[in-house]
Design a protein around this motif. Structure first.
Motif, mmCIF file in Angstrom:
data_model
loop_
_atom_site.group_PDB
_atom_site.id
_atom_site.type_symbol
_atom_site.label_atom_id
_atom_site.label_comp_id
_atom_site.label_asym_id
_atom_site.label_seq_id
_atom_site.Cartn_x
_atom_site.Cartn_y
_atom_site.Cartn_z
ATOM 1 N N ARG A 432 0.815 -1.217 0.000
ATOM 2 C CA ARG A 432 0.000 0.000 0.000
ATOM 3 C C ARG A 432 0.844 1.261 0.000
ATOM 4 O O ARG A 432 0.655 2.165 -0.837
ATOM 5 C CB ARG A 432 -0.934 0.001 1.214
ATOM 6 C CG ARG A 432 -1.922 1.154 1.218
ATOM 7 C CD ARG A 432 -2.562 1.311 2.581
ATOM 8 N NE ARG A 432 -1.543 1.569 3.606
ATOM 9 C CZ ARG A 432 -0.972 2.752 3.793
ATOM 10 N NH1 ARG A 432 -1.290 3.788 3.037
ATOM 11 N NH2 ARG A 432 -0.051 2.912 4.722
ATOM 12 N N ALA A 433 1.807 1.369 0.893
ATOM 13 C CA ALA A 433 2.580 2.604 1.028
ATOM 14 C C ALA A 433 3.353 2.919 -0.249
ATOM 15 O O ALA A 433 3.328 4.058 -0.752
ATOM 16 C CB ALA A 433 3.533 2.488 2.218
ATOM 17 N N SER A 434 4.034 1.911 -0.808
ATOM 18 C CA SER A 434 4.828 2.173 -2.010
ATOM 19 C C SER A 434 3.934 2.489 -3.202
ATOM 20 O O SER A 434 4.283 3.319 -4.058
ATOM 21 C CB SER A 434 5.716 0.967 -2.322
ATOM 22 O OG SER A 434 4.938 -0.192 -2.557
ATOM 23 N N MET A 435 2.745 1.860 -3.275
ATOM 24 C CA MET A 435 1.841 2.118 -4.394
ATOM 25 C C MET A 435 1.241 3.519 -4.303
ATOM 26 O O MET A 435 1.087 4.206 -5.328
ATOM 27 C CB MET A 435 0.736 1.058 -4.438
ATOM 28 C CG MET A 435 1.227 -0.330 -4.843
ATOM 29 S SD MET A 435 -0.041 -1.597 -4.745
ATOM 30 C CE MET A 435 -1.130 -1.088 -6.060
ATOM 31 N N ILE A 436 0.907 3.960 -3.089
ATOM 32 C CA ILE A 436 0.366 5.321 -2.921
ATOM 33 C C ILE A 436 1.413 6.344 -3.344
ATOM 34 O O ILE A 436 1.115 7.318 -4.057
ATOM 35 C CB ILE A 436 -0.081 5.543 -1.459
ATOM 36 C CG1 ILE A 436 -1.391 4.791 -1.192
ATOM 37 C CG2 ILE A 436 -0.251 7.020 -1.154
ATOM 38 C CD1 ILE A 436 -2.578 5.345 -1.932
ATOM 39 N N GLN A 437 2.655 6.137 -2.917
ATOM 40 C CA GLN A 437 3.709 7.082 -3.286
ATOM 41 C C GLN A 437 3.917 7.095 -4.797
ATOM 42 O O GLN A 437 4.089 8.157 -5.406
ATOM 43 C CB GLN A 437 5.005 6.701 -2.570
ATOM 44 C CG GLN A 437 6.134 7.720 -2.742
ATOM 45 C CD GLN A 437 5.731 9.104 -2.259
ATOM 46 O OE1 GLN A 437 5.206 9.258 -1.158
ATOM 47 N NE2 GLN A 437 5.957 10.119 -3.085
ATOM 48 N N ARG A 438 3.874 5.903 -5.409
ATOM 49 C CA ARG A 438 4.045 5.822 -6.858
ATOM 50 C C ARG A 438 2.890 6.517 -7.585
ATOM 51 O O ARG A 438 3.092 7.201 -8.593
ATOM 52 C CB ARG A 438 4.099 4.352 -7.260
ATOM 53 C CG ARG A 438 4.393 4.104 -8.725
ATOM 54 C CD ARG A 438 5.845 4.302 -9.017
ATOM 55 N NE ARG A 438 6.191 3.824 -10.345
ATOM 56 C CZ ARG A 438 7.391 3.892 -10.857
ATOM 57 N NH1 ARG A 438 8.383 4.427 -10.158
ATOM 58 N NH2 ARG A 438 7.642 3.444 -12.066
ATOM 59 N N LEU A 439 1.679 6.340 -7.070
ATOM 60 C CA LEU A 439 0.511 6.968 -7.684
ATOM 61 C C LEU A 439 0.594 8.484 -7.585
ATOM 62 O O LEU A 439 0.265 9.207 -8.530
ATOM 63 C CB LEU A 439 -0.771 6.436 -7.018
ATOM 64 C CG LEU A 439 -2.093 6.961 -7.577
ATOM 65 C CD1 LEU A 439 -2.212 6.658 -9.061
ATOM 66 C CD2 LEU A 439 -3.272 6.370 -6.811
ATOM 67 N N ILE A 440 1.042 8.985 -6.434
ATOM 68 C CA ILE A 440 1.202 10.443 -6.261
ATOM 69 C C ILE A 440 2.240 10.978 -7.244
ATOM 70 O O ILE A 440 2.055 12.042 -7.858
ATOM 71 C CB ILE A 440 1.588 10.753 -4.797
ATOM 72 C CG1 ILE A 440 0.401 10.480 -3.863
ATOM 73 C CG2 ILE A 440 2.061 12.204 -4.655
ATOM 74 C CD1 ILE A 440 0.749 10.573 -2.389
ATOM 75 N N ASP A 441 3.314 10.206 -7.452
ATOM 76 C CA ASP A 441 4.375 10.663 -8.349
ATOM 77 C C ASP A 441 3.929 10.676 -9.812
ATOM 78 O O ASP A 441 4.418 11.495 -10.605
ATOM 79 C CB ASP A 441 5.609 9.767 -8.197
ATOM 80 C CG ASP A 441 6.260 9.912 -6.826
ATOM 81 O OD1 ASP A 441 5.990 10.933 -6.157
ATOM 82 O OD2 ASP A 441 7.003 9.000 -6.420
ATOM 83 N N THR A 442 3.054 9.757 -10.176
ATOM 84 C CA THR A 442 2.666 9.633 -11.589
ATOM 85 C C THR A 442 1.287 10.200 -11.885
ATOM 86 O O THR A 442 0.826 10.142 -13.029
ATOM 87 C CB THR A 442 2.675 8.149 -12.017
ATOM 88 O OG1 THR A 442 1.783 7.407 -11.159
ATOM 89 C CG2 THR A 442 4.065 7.559 -11.926
ATOM 90 N N PHE A 443 0.632 10.787 -10.883
ATOM 91 C CA PHE A 443 -0.751 11.239 -11.073
ATOM 92 C C PHE A 443 -0.858 12.288 -12.179
ATOM 93 O O PHE A 443 -1.811 12.300 -12.960
ATOM 94 C CB PHE A 443 -1.309 11.786 -9.751
ATOM 95 C CG PHE A 443 -2.777 12.134 -9.816
ATOM 96 C CD1 PHE A 443 -3.728 11.159 -9.629
ATOM 97 C CD2 PHE A 443 -3.191 13.436 -10.088
ATOM 98 C CE1 PHE A 443 -5.085 11.463 -9.704
ATOM 99 C CE2 PHE A 443 -4.538 13.744 -10.169
ATOM 100 C CZ PHE A 443 -5.482 12.755 -9.970
ATOM 101 N N TYR A 444 0.105 13.185 -12.270
ATOM 102 C CA TYR A 444 0.028 14.274 -13.249
ATOM 103 C C TYR A 444 0.075 13.768 -14.690
ATOM 104 O O TYR A 444 -0.289 14.491 -15.625
ATOM 105 C CB TYR A 444 1.163 15.280 -12.998
ATOM 106 C CG TYR A 444 2.536 14.758 -13.387
ATOM 107 C CD1 TYR A 444 3.055 14.981 -14.661
ATOM 108 C CD2 TYR A 444 3.301 14.019 -12.487
ATOM 109 C CE1 TYR A 444 4.294 14.486 -15.022
ATOM 110 C CE2 TYR A 444 4.536 13.514 -12.841
ATOM 111 C CZ TYR A 444 5.038 13.757 -14.113
ATOM 112 O OH TYR A 444 6.258 13.259 -14.474
ATOM 113 N N GLN A 445 0.509 12.508 -14.883
ATOM 114 C CA GLN A 445 0.599 11.961 -16.248
ATOM 115 C C GLN A 445 -0.744 11.466 -16.775
ATOM 116 O O GLN A 445 -0.898 11.249 -17.973
ATOM 117 C CB GLN A 445 1.594 10.797 -16.274
ATOM 118 C CG GLN A 445 3.013 11.165 -15.873
ATOM 119 C CD GLN A 445 3.911 9.937 -15.808
ATOM 120 O OE1 GLN A 445 3.455 8.811 -16.000
ATOM 121 N NE2 GLN A 445 5.188 10.158 -15.537
#
Length: 953
Positions: A432-445
């Motif tokens: 969960r934690a790593s996926m949330i961080q990844r989603l936040i990083d790639t959300f603008y795409q």
């Protein structure tokens, strides 16, 4: 045209030839002229002309011609012309005139003339004409040229197969066996072996087993004949000595011919269930799959592998990586079948290897030169999703890579990725934690609205720590850009001039003008920002601003997305209150969220956009504003816990339904109480190889579990018998209708109920709809009170309700005119062609939007319960309900459900049922049917109209 025809020639009806012209050319012409005249004569004969006086001319002037083309045409003419008297049924006496010419041809010094004459004799079925030619035919068995010997063997086989063939050549099997032993030509050996297989099977088997060690060196034509013989022998003789034949088949698996190898693999599976045999067949199919370049061949081999998977899954598991190599094919259908097969073969041992292979394929799809890369990537994502659902531990291998494709230009692929992420983040708490961080990083795409809504929901539900919540809020604000979405002064200016104004990208705008409409129908605006933090000089809504994707989508009029933004900001602020000790920070975040919501409402109610905000989105945003202004514990529980729990329940129900379907599909065969069981450990193993022992054990297991016994469903057969005439008619007829995919077979029983002989009795049928009669039944003679079985074949070309109608015509001795009995119509039901199927909700919606044929049926039923009506429609239409049972729970007086089925022709049938209970208790509403073709939509609508009333129907 109703007689048997062995050749087909194009006939130009525009310039028909006269018999007199043909006769004159045959009498006076040279070789080419006679050849042209013979061609025209053959064409006329094939198209129904009789030309009765031409035969003598042909005998006089054509038989003596030395031109090889004319001699070949003469044989075709003799093949086509009537050789029997229509009245008596006996051979015409003038036909004896051709025997001498045929004998001369069989003794000709030219090999071609001998060969084509022997080939003609294969199609001659008149013993009276063949008898004087038999010695010449047999003499050609020893001819020096293989072309002659090849056709001589075929002629012997054809003559021996006639009803009186064993009298014409009584020692044919011995002669052919002797010829086979000394023959070197591949085609001649094949013809000899086929003759022995058909006429003297024991001799063929003896030859095969005697040369078992050399079968691998035989030519491929002979190897194919050997495989067919093995199949035939093992089916007729039972299972006593299968091991000897299976060894022959296995020795042929290494043959150089792909056709032989394919046939051997199929024969091996049909003959034996031993793991060694099945494994050898599976490996053979996999080798063919990788070596053959033809996509049709690959699809056929994959079908065979699917059949193996159904009955021998444990063996197929070992070859799953070999099957995966077929993904190298650029064909989408091949790739789809490969993935479907592999997903059915997943085990804890191979799932990790499979997922890593699929991961490599996903990376390859990023290359620009990959054909249909977006569609292929979507299939791979769906396959990986299925793997992760069955084995959650493999999700960590691929989920972070897949999240790079959230901004994929293929919206369907990006949506599959985000749905996969949503499910994995719930089922794998460690990620969960790593996926949330990844989603936040790639959300603008992310560029698609539907993907954004799902990603926002994930951020709102699964951002739990202080850092995650603050990062999520910050990311959403960054993607929305600076507020407000437009300036009040510009709005006033636009109101005065009746022109919409330019939205503000930043707090200071240098220039603005009327939005332009791009070629794809989206709006584009131009603005320059003075601040250096956002250096985009142009923000085009058609291409979506790079880091302000939410702002661009909302400014394009997507207020549903705006409502989702408001709801998830509300969740994040409520969660921030729980994890942030500093009250001032919480108030600051709450104020920022309220400002965003108010700005969205202001934009939605302004005249800036062509369409104002819809009522549902407006109400949702207003609820969020009120909630942030006045929060309570009950409301907090609903927003922070109940939503998540609903999602968990949905996943659990989905898993439960899939498990139930798997249990329902598992077919279990039971043994009868009095069946004999041959125990493995008590079996005699003397002289048996490992393969023979395994095969015997598997046969015993099948016998013990009842897989050899197939009980005929006599009740079902009786239901398919249709009465065609009345009991008082002179001819009684009934039909047993068998529907098998593209074919309908009518087995009609005709009974003569009179005391007279019925002559020239004929069953005349005609069809309506996409049905085509293959052949017209023949005329029969029925003795008094006797019966006759007549079979008629009908081809089906589409899923459409068809009608077969016709009559029985016959003659009697004391009545000059023909009598006619009209038959009842046979209605071919659409239910025989469609079967329940499943598809994803996204696929259903896409097909619903794409299909152009719609049939709207008003609800008219005596049933008063919505769910009972739905079940009645499902049962009547043989379709599957895609709407989950939980969505149909409860009593609200309204029901909406989607049904789906596929036809045997690959057509999709979509049905939407929307019913509402009225005040008087009756149901009203509509049933909509959509399909790609008109026939299935109309036929299914007629079926629903007929069956929907319920009650006595």
């Amino acid at each position: 045209m109703e007689k048997p025809c062995t050749l087909l020639v194009h006939f130009d009806k525009g310039s028909p030839s006269m018999a007199n012209e043909i006769k004159a050319e045959l009498e006076s012409g040279d070789g080419p002229a006679k050849a042209d005249a013979m061609r025209r004569a053959i064409s006329l004969l094939l198209n129904g002309e009789s030309l009765p006086h031409l035969f003598i001319t042909v005998v006089r002037y054509v038989q003596s011609c030395d031109d090889h083309a004319v001699q070949k045409l003469l044989l075709l003419y003799l093949e086509t012309v009537d050789k029997r008297d229509a009245a008596t049924g006996k051979v015409l006496p003038e036909m004896i005139l051709i025997c001498q010419n045929l004998r001369n041809n069989l003794q000709s010094p030219n090999e071609y003339i001998r060969g084509v004459t022997l080939r003609f004799l294969c199609r001659l079925a008149e013993p009276a004409l063949l008898e004087p030619l038999v010695p010449s035919v047999l003499a050609n068995l020893d001819h020096r040229h293989h072309f002659v010997r090849r056709h001589a063997l075929s002629a012997v086989a054809a003559i021996y197969a006639l009803p009186q063939g064993d009298q014409l050549i009584p020692d044919a099997p011995e002669l052919v066996e002797r010829a086979l032993a000394s023959e070197q030509d591949a085609a001649a050996r094949r013809n000899a072996f086929l003759m022995l297989s058909a006429a003297a099977q024991d001799r063929a088997v003896a030859y095969l087993l005697g040369n078992a060690d050399r079968v691998a060196d035989w030519p491929d034509l002979l190897q194919m004949a050997a495989v067919d013989l093995v199949r035939k022998v093992c089916r007729s003789k039972g299972r006593a000595d299968k091991g000897r034949y299976i060894k022959v088949i296995i020795s042929l698996l290494s043959a150089p011919s792909a056709a032989v190898v394919y046939e051997c693999a199929g024969a091996l599976v049909s003959l034996s269930s031993a793991p060694t045999a099945v494994r050898a067949a599976a490996n053979t199919y996999c080798q063919l799959l990788s070596s053959q370049s033809d996509n049709n061949v690959k699809l056929i081999i994959l079908d065979r592998l699917h059949e193996l998977r159904a009955s021998h899954r444990e063996v197929m598991v070992d070859v799953v990586m070999d099957v995966l190599r077929a993904l190298a094919s650029p064909n989408v259908d091949v790739r789809r079948k490969v993935l479907d097969l592999v997903l059915d073969l997943l085990t804890p041992r191979n799932v990790e290897e499979v997922v890593l292979y699929l991961k490599k394929e996903v990376v390859k799809t990023q290359a620009a030169e990959v054909e249909k890369g977006g569609e292929y990537r979507q299939m791979l994502v769906q396959a990986i999703h299925s793997c992760a659902k069955k084995y959650p531990e493999v999700a960590a291998l691929v989920v972070h890579l897949l999240m790079d494709f959230l901004g994929d230009s293929n919206v369907a692929a990006a949506l599959d990725v985000v749905l996969f992420v949503r499910e994995i983040i719930e089922t794998n708490p460690k990620l969960r934690a790593s996926m949330i961080q990844r989603l936040i990083d790639t959300f603008y795409q992310i560029r698609a609205s539907r993907v954004c809504t799902c990603a926002l929901w994930i951020l709102g539900e699964f951002s739990l720590s202080l850092a995650e919540v603050e990062s999520a809020i910050s990311t959403i604000k960054q993607c929305l850009g600076d507020l407000p979405f437009y300036t009040v002064s510009e709005e006033g200016e636009a109101t005065d001039s009746s022109k919409p104004a330019q939205p503000m990208v930043n707090s200071v705008t240098v220039s603005s003008r009327r939005p332009a409409v791009l070629a794809d129908g989206t709006y584009a605006t131009q603005s320059a920002a003075t601040e250096s933090s956002i250096s985009a000089p142009a923000a085009a809504l058609g291409s979506l601003a790079f880091s302000q994707n939410l702002r661009s989508l909302i400014l394009s009029g997507d207020f549903f997305l705006a409502a989702v933004v408001a709801c998830n900001l509300t969740k994040l602020v409520l969660r921030l209150e729980e994890v942030q000790p500093a009250k001032a920070e919480v108030n600051k975040a709450c104020t920022g969220a309220l400002l965003i919501m108010v700005s969205i409402l202001q934009l939605g109610q302004s005249s800036y956009l062509p369409h104002r905000i819809d009522n549902d989105s407006y109400d949702r945003i207003v609820v969020c504003v009120r909630l942030l202004c006045n929060t309570g514990d009950d409301v907090r529980k609903v927003w922070l816990q109940s939503c998540r729990q609903s999602f968990v329940n949905m996943l659990a129900e989905k898993q439960f339904r899939e498990n139930e379907e798997m249990k329902a599909n598992a077919q279990i065969s039971y043994a009868q109480p009095d069946d004999l069981i041959d125990f493995y450990h008590l079996k005699s193993r003397k002289g048996m190889s490992q393969l023979e022992l395994e095969d015997a054990v598997q046969d015993d297991l099948k016998a013990a579990t009842g897989q050899f016994t197939k009980d005929a469903d006599d009740t079902n057969k009786l239901n398919r018998i249709l009465q065609l005439t009345g009991f008082s008619d002179p001819v009684y007829a009934e039909a047993f209708v068998t529907v098998h995919h593209y074919d309908i077979v009518l087995d009609v029983t005709v009974i003569n109920r009179t005391k007279e002989t019925l002559q020239n009795l004929c069953l005349e049928l005609a069809t309506m709809g996409d049905l085509k009669l293959v052949d017209r039944p023949q005329n029969y003679t029925l003795a008094p009170e006797s019966s006759k079985q007549i079979r008629a074949n009908i081809k089906v070309s589409s899923t459409e309700t068809g009608v077969i109608f016709g009559n029985i015509v016959y003659e009697t001795s004391n009545v000059m005119e023909r009598s006619v009995v009209v038959l009842n119509d046979i209605h071919i039901d659409i239910m025989d062609y469609i079967s329940p199927a499943t598809c994803a909700d996204v696929a259903f919606r896409n097909m619903w939007a794409e299909f152009e044929w719609e049939n709207k049926v008003a609800v008219n039923t005596v049933i008063q319960d919505e769910k009972e009506f739905l079940n009645h429609i499902i049962k009547s239409t043989n379709m599957k309900c895609l709407t989950p049972p939980s969505a149909l729970d409860g009593e609200c007086g309204f029901l909406a459900a989607n049904l789906y089925a596929k036809s045997v022709f690959g057509e999709d049938a979509l049905v939407n049922i929307s019913v509402e209970k009225q005040a008087d208790g009756k149901l009203s509403g509509y049933i909509r049917i959509r399909s790609k073709t008109q026939g299935i939509a109309l036929s299914l609508g007629d079926k629903i109209t007929l069956k929907q009333k319920g009650g006595s129907n």
